[in-house]
Structure formats: C-alpha cells, structure tokens
Design an enzyme around this catalytic site. Structure first.
Site, PDB file in Angstrom:
ATOM      1  N   SER A  81       0.965  -1.282   0.372  1.00 20.40           N
ATOM      2  CA  SER A  81      -0.277  -0.113  -0.102  1.00 20.40           C
ATOM      3  C   SER A  81       0.479   1.032   0.526  1.00 20.40           C
ATOM      4  O   SER A  81       1.565   1.207   0.167  1.00 20.40           O
ATOM      5  CB  SER A  81      -0.748   0.022   1.106  1.00 20.40           C
ATOM      6  OG  SER A  81      -1.856   1.253   1.290  1.00 20.40           O
ATOM      7  N   ASP A  82       0.797   2.055  -0.665  1.00 21.44           N
ATOM      8  CA  ASP A  82       0.570   3.759  -0.698  1.00 21.44           C
ATOM      9  C   ASP A  82       0.053   5.038  -0.599  1.00 21.44           C
ATOM     10  O   ASP A  82      -0.765   4.515  -1.326  1.00 21.44           O
ATOM     11  CB  ASP A  82       2.154   3.827  -2.017  1.00 21.44           C
ATOM     12  CG  ASP A  82       3.602   4.942  -1.221  1.00 21.44           C
ATOM     13  OD1 ASP A  82       3.993   4.471  -0.851  1.00 21.44           O
ATOM     14  OD2 ASP A  82       3.045   5.493  -2.250  1.00 21.44           O
ATOM     15  N   GLN A  83       0.887   5.515  -0.456  1.00 19.99           N
ATOM     16  CA  GLN A  83      -0.568   6.814  -0.226  1.00 19.99           C
ATOM     17  C   GLN A  83       0.252   8.274  -0.537  1.00 19.99           C
ATOM     18  O   GLN A  83       1.285   8.185  -0.172  1.00 19.99           O
ATOM     19  CB  GLN A  83      -0.572   7.099   0.807  1.00 19.99           C
ATOM     20  CG  GLN A  83      -2.220   8.200   1.408  1.00 19.99           C
ATOM     21  CD  GLN A  83      -2.805   7.946   3.004  1.00 19.99           C
ATOM     22  OE1 GLN A  83      -2.036   8.765   3.221  1.00 19.99           O
ATOM     23  NE2 GLN A  83      -4.035   7.710   3.126  1.00 19.99           N
TER      24      GLN A  83
END
Length: 207
Positions: A81-83
């Site tokens: 995941s990344d943001q």
C-alpha cells in the site's frame, strides 16, 4: 497435495497500517520492503501510488522462501500500500520536519485535499495481483498559525502524508471528510482488502 492455507504478509513497517490490519483478526507478518519511492518523470499521483504498492509487494515476494518461513507450495498473500495527498495537481508527501509540516497545513488551510491510497494483494503462487487506488477527500477549516503550531506540537505527525493524523487530533482541522472507508485515509482500505482476501480464499470471519 493438501490445500495450504495462505500466509499473509504486510509489506510495510507502518504502525498505522499494522493497527488497521489488526482489526481483521487475521494472522500476518510485517516486513518492510526496500524500494526506491521516488516518482518517475511526469508520473501522475495515481500511477505513482499504484506502482509503489505493487513494487512493495513484489519486493517482499522476492525474499528467499527460507527467510519468509514458507515453502514454494505455500501461497503468500502480500499486501502492499502507498499514499499521497494531492492539491492543485501537486503531490504532497510526508513532511518529515516541523517546518515542512507547517507549510503543508498553511497551504491546505480552507481548501480541499484529495488523498490517494493504493492497495495491492499479490499471490506469490499464481504471481497474480489485485490492485486499486482509492480517493478520499478532506476539506480543511481555515487554520491560524497558532492552531497549526499547537496541533503539530501536540501530535507531531511528521511521518504522515498531509501532516495530520485523522484518527487523532487531526480531526479538529477538518470541515468535512468524504470517502467510503475511513481506514483508507489512515493508510489501508479495509473494505477493499476484505474483498481481495475473500477472492483469494481467506475468510476473516471464519472460526
């Protein structure tokens, strides 16, 4: 060959993502991926977070099986995941310093910021993956310099994209939030993750 229960690995060292994943009550291991997170030339925010989520999962998948304590016949389901935050088309990342955090919150004051959170679930046995990028909108109140300084001193969100923790005092900075899953804003979209896990044969509600 008997069915082997998949082993779940969170490709992250983030305490926030671990806290979110703990809500599902599934057994998992957390391993920090070693990748370059720099954006590519002319890469959009959406393409960036999608690429990084997949690369994080694949980086952990590339670790030799003995290190991961599994056999080649046992599937690993690796969560990446990344943001990033986006304002006026510009990517806003983790501030890391008090000065940068002040600047980010001043720019966001009385404006709406879009947070893009990517989620990837990679199956090492099939080498197939699920991948989504989910937006979440945050409208900030007009913020004074005093409010910004006091908030940052109390919560010190320097490792959070956008310079706040929505699960903490960051909520005092907002006019409203808009999205399908509040976990998305913190860093891990659980509703989508549950869908992906079920598609891979993992039922969080099993005994």
């Amino acid at each position: 060959m008997p069915y082997q229960e998949p082993k779940i690995i969170l490709a992250s060292s983030s305490i926030y993502r671990r806290e979110i994943l703990n809500k599902l009550g599934v057994d998992y291991e957390s391993i920090s991926p070693d990748i370059d997170e720099s954006p590519l030339p002319n890469e959009s925010a959406k393409d960036l977070v999608a690429r990084l989520a997949l690369n994080k999962a694949k980086a952990v998948a590339s670790i030799k099986p003995s290190t991961l304590c599994h056999t080649q016949s046992t599937p690993l389901l690796i969560i990446g995941s990344d943001q990033v935050a986006v304002l006026d088309g510009q990517i806003i990342t983790k501030p890391h310093t008090h000065k940068n955090a002040c600047q980010q919150l001043r720019i966001a004051s009385n404006r709406e910021v879009t947070f893009l959170t990517s989620l990837c679930l990679y199956n090492t046995l099939t080498q197939q993956h699920h991948l989504v990028v989910i937006p979440y909108e945050v409208a900030f109140l007009p913020l004074t310099d005093e409010q910004i300084e006091n908030y940052l001193k109390k919560e010190q969100p320097y490792n959070c994209a956008g310079s706040f923790k929505s699960e903490g005092l960051g909520i005092t900075l907002f006019r409203h939030m808009r999205g399908d899953d509040p976990n998305t804003l913190i860093g891990l979209p659980l509703i989508e993750l549950v869908k992906m896990l079920r598609q891979e044969g993992v039922e969080p509600l099993s005994e």
